[in-house]
Design an enzyme around this catalytic site. Structure first.
Site, PDB file in Angstrom:
ATOM      1  N   ASP A  70       6.270 -43.844 -22.096  1.00 49.22           N
ATOM      2  CA  ASP A  70       6.226 -42.978 -23.275  1.00 49.22           C
ATOM      3  C   ASP A  70       7.629 -43.008 -23.896  1.00 49.22           C
ATOM      4  O   ASP A  70       7.932 -43.870 -24.709  1.00 49.22           O
ATOM      5  CB  ASP A  70       5.783 -41.587 -22.812  1.00 49.22           C
ATOM      6  CG  ASP A  70       5.640 -40.583 -23.943  1.00 49.22           C
ATOM      7  OD1 ASP A  70       5.496 -41.006 -25.091  1.00 49.22           O
ATOM      8  OD2 ASP A  70       5.667 -39.369 -23.683  1.00 49.22           O
TER       9      ASP A  70
ATOM     10  N   ASP B 287      -3.694 -38.277 -16.653  1.00 49.91           N
ATOM     11  CA  ASP B 287      -4.223 -36.918 -16.644  1.00 49.91           C
ATOM     12  C   ASP B 287      -3.701 -36.071 -17.792  1.00 49.91           C
ATOM     13  O   ASP B 287      -2.663 -36.369 -18.387  1.00 49.91           O
ATOM     14  CB  ASP B 287      -3.814 -36.213 -15.345  1.00 49.91           C
ATOM     15  CG  ASP B 287      -2.320 -35.903 -15.317  1.00 49.91           C
ATOM     16  OD1 ASP B 287      -1.519 -36.836 -15.508  1.00 49.91           O
ATOM     17  OD2 ASP B 287      -1.952 -34.728 -15.132  1.00 49.91           O
TER      18      ASP B 287
ATOM     19  N   ARG C   8      -8.248 -37.880 -14.739  1.00 56.09           N
ATOM     20  CA  ARG C   8      -7.867 -39.182 -14.166  1.00 56.09           C
ATOM     21  C   ARG C   8      -9.065 -40.056 -13.819  1.00 56.09           C
ATOM     22  O   ARG C   8      -8.981 -41.273 -13.804  1.00 56.09           O
ATOM     23  CB  ARG C   8      -7.038 -38.984 -12.889  1.00 56.09           C
ATOM     24  CG  ARG C   8      -5.702 -38.308 -13.098  1.00 56.09           C
ATOM     25  CD  ARG C   8      -4.861 -38.443 -11.823  1.00 56.09           C
ATOM     26  NE  ARG C   8      -3.732 -37.520 -11.780  1.00 56.09           N
ATOM     27  CZ  ARG C   8      -2.543 -37.747 -12.320  1.00 56.09           C
ATOM     28  NH1 ARG C   8      -2.318 -38.873 -12.973  1.00 56.09           N
ATOM     29  NH2 ARG C   8      -1.580 -36.862 -12.216  1.00 56.09           N
TER      30      ARG C   8
ATOM     31  N   LYS D  85       3.897 -46.704 -25.697  1.00 58.45           N
ATOM     32  CA  LYS D  85       3.844 -46.042 -27.014  1.00 58.45           C
ATOM     33  C   LYS D  85       5.137 -46.396 -27.733  1.00 58.45           C
ATOM     34  O   LYS D  85       6.116 -45.650 -27.661  1.00 58.45           O
ATOM     35  CB  LYS D  85       3.765 -44.522 -26.836  1.00 58.45           C
ATOM     36  CG  LYS D  85       2.471 -44.011 -26.226  1.00 58.45           C
ATOM     37  CD  LYS D  85       2.551 -42.480 -26.121  1.00 58.45           C
ATOM     38  CE  LYS D  85       1.319 -41.882 -25.508  1.00 58.45           C
ATOM     39  NZ  LYS D  85       1.477 -40.423 -25.257  1.00 58.45           N
TER      40      LYS D  85
ATOM     41  N   PHE E 131      -1.562 -38.379 -27.365  1.00 57.83           N
ATOM     42  CA  PHE E 131      -1.832 -38.123 -25.953  1.00 57.83           C
ATOM     43  C   PHE E 131      -3.180 -38.714 -25.541  1.00 57.83           C
ATOM     44  O   PHE E 131      -4.179 -38.571 -26.233  1.00 57.83           O
ATOM     45  CB  PHE E 131      -1.801 -36.625 -25.667  1.00 57.83           C
ATOM     46  CG  PHE E 131      -1.583 -36.335 -24.219  1.00 57.83           C
ATOM     47  CD1 PHE E 131      -0.307 -36.373 -23.673  1.00 57.83           C
ATOM     48  CD2 PHE E 131      -2.661 -36.069 -23.389  1.00 57.83           C
ATOM     49  CE1 PHE E 131      -0.111 -36.138 -22.318  1.00 57.83           C
ATOM     50  CE2 PHE E 131      -2.469 -35.831 -22.034  1.00 57.83           C
ATOM     51  CZ  PHE E 131      -1.197 -35.869 -21.494  1.00 57.83           C
TER      52      PHE E 131
ATOM     53  N   ASP F 172       1.742 -46.301 -15.158  1.00 55.71           N
ATOM     54  CA  ASP F 172       0.617 -46.041 -16.056  1.00 55.71           C
ATOM     55  C   ASP F 172       1.013 -46.154 -17.528  1.00 55.71           C
ATOM     56  O   ASP F 172       0.324 -46.774 -18.323  1.00 55.71           O
ATOM     57  CB  ASP F 172      -0.023 -44.661 -15.769  1.00 55.71           C
ATOM     58  CG  ASP F 172       0.965 -43.498 -15.791  1.00 55.71           C
ATOM     59  OD1 ASP F 172       2.192 -43.728 -15.939  1.00 55.71           O
ATOM     60  OD2 ASP F 172       0.525 -42.342 -15.654  1.00 55.71           O
TER      61      ASP F 172
HETATM   62  P1  IMP Z   1       8.367 -41.174 -20.038  1.00 56.92           P
HETATM   63  O1  IMP Z   1       9.361 -40.860 -18.961  1.00 56.92           O
HETATM   64  O2  IMP Z   1       8.620 -40.365 -21.278  1.00 56.92           O
HETATM   65  O3  IMP Z   1       8.244 -42.648 -20.327  1.00 56.92           O
HETATM   66  O4  IMP Z   1       6.982 -40.604 -19.566  1.00 56.92           O
HETATM   67  C1  IMP Z   1       6.271 -41.182 -18.600  1.00 56.92           C
HETATM   68  C2  IMP Z   1       5.284 -40.201 -17.976  1.00 56.92           C
HETATM   69  O5  IMP Z   1       4.793 -39.200 -18.868  1.00 56.92           O
HETATM   70  C3  IMP Z   1       4.067 -40.992 -17.556  1.00 56.92           C
HETATM   71  O6  IMP Z   1       4.234 -41.547 -16.264  1.00 56.92           O
HETATM   72  C4  IMP Z   1       2.967 -39.957 -17.641  1.00 56.92           C
HETATM   73  O7  IMP Z   1       2.870 -39.261 -16.426  1.00 56.92           O
HETATM   74  C5  IMP Z   1       3.400 -39.014 -18.722  1.00 56.92           C
HETATM   75  N1  IMP Z   1       2.719 -39.304 -20.015  1.00 56.92           N
HETATM   76  C6  IMP Z   1       3.293 -39.714 -21.163  1.00 56.92           C
HETATM   77  N2  IMP Z   1       2.388 -39.861 -22.139  1.00 56.92           N
HETATM   78  C7  IMP Z   1       1.187 -39.530 -21.604  1.00 56.92           C
HETATM   79  C8  IMP Z   1      -0.162 -39.505 -22.137  1.00 56.92           C
HETATM   80  O8  IMP Z   1      -0.453 -39.810 -23.315  1.00 56.92           O
HETATM   81  N3  IMP Z   1      -1.134 -39.122 -21.272  1.00 56.92           N
HETATM   82  C9  IMP Z   1      -0.880 -38.779 -19.972  1.00 56.92           C
HETATM   83  N4  IMP Z   1       0.355 -38.806 -19.437  1.00 56.92           N
HETATM   84  C10 IMP Z   1       1.390 -39.179 -20.251  1.00 56.92           C
HETATM   85 MG    MG Z   2       3.108 -40.997 -14.367  1.00 56.84          MG
END
Ligand code: IMP
Ligand code: MG
Length: 178
Positions: free
Chosen positions: A107, A163, A169, A135, A156, A104
């Protein structure tokens, strides 16, 4: 604003419209269909967040392809292995297959960078990442998506599978924190 939504304690406002999302996903599905013609790729959707994006992306393909879904479980490894993320429900053989991971959002990139070694260990022919959102300002780990629907600012968002603490969702378009 009348079309803002309240989830738990936070207010979100419309950000990316349904038809804009649909058009962009069809573009990506077209690009993947061109790149993976006759390669019979295996898509791996990462649950829960990717299920709606995965469904639309997969429906947009015009080539033969397979799809399966996995969940990631995260735990703290030893001091040498660090943060470990393993796949639950990964039953298909990945050996010599062309894998396209569907996520999805990237981040910080922590989730995918911790999980990719497990995919490479299974000796696929190739690995690509298709992601609904990135992002760029939040990225801290070495992961790069091959197919990205939208690059967004570091705020966010909810909807279209994403979610806020379990909810939001089902919103058909993307909303951003007010
Ligand atoms: P990462 O490991 O920091 O890349 O984060 C990934 C996970 O954080 C994603 O699979 C989402 O579940 C959650 N996440 C990060 N940013 C958002 C957001 O803006 N909205 C909802 N979920 C997010
Ligand atoms: Mg996720």
């Amino acid at each position: 604003m009348t079309d803002s939504v309240l989830i738990h304690d936070k207010t979100f406002i419309p950000f990316i419209k349904k038809d804009v999302i649909a058009n962009r996903i069809n573009e990506i599905a077209g690009a993947i269909s061109t790149d993976y013609k006759d390669k019979n790729p295996l898509f791996l959707g990462i649950l829960n967040g990717s299920f709606i994006f995965a469904a639309d992306l997969f429906r947009g393909l015009t080539i033969e392809a397979e799809i399966s879904f996995i969940k990631l479980a995260s735990y703290k490894g030893t001091s040498t292995t660090g943060h470990v993320v393993t796949a639950i429900g990964l039953e298909e053989s990945l050996k010599d297959r062309h894998i396209i991971i569907i996520e999805d959002i990237i981040d910080t990139g922590k989730t995918l960078s911790s999980f990719l070694p497990e995919i490479y260990n299974r000796q696929p022919a190739s690995v690509a990442i298709a992601v609904f959102l990135t992002k760029p300002e939040a990225l801290k780990h070495d992961v790069k998506a091959d197919f990205t629907a939208f690059e967004i600012e570091d705020k966010f968002v909810v909807g279209y599978g994403l979610d806020y603490d379990g909810y939001g969702r089902n919103l058909p378009e993307l909303y951003i924190l007010e």
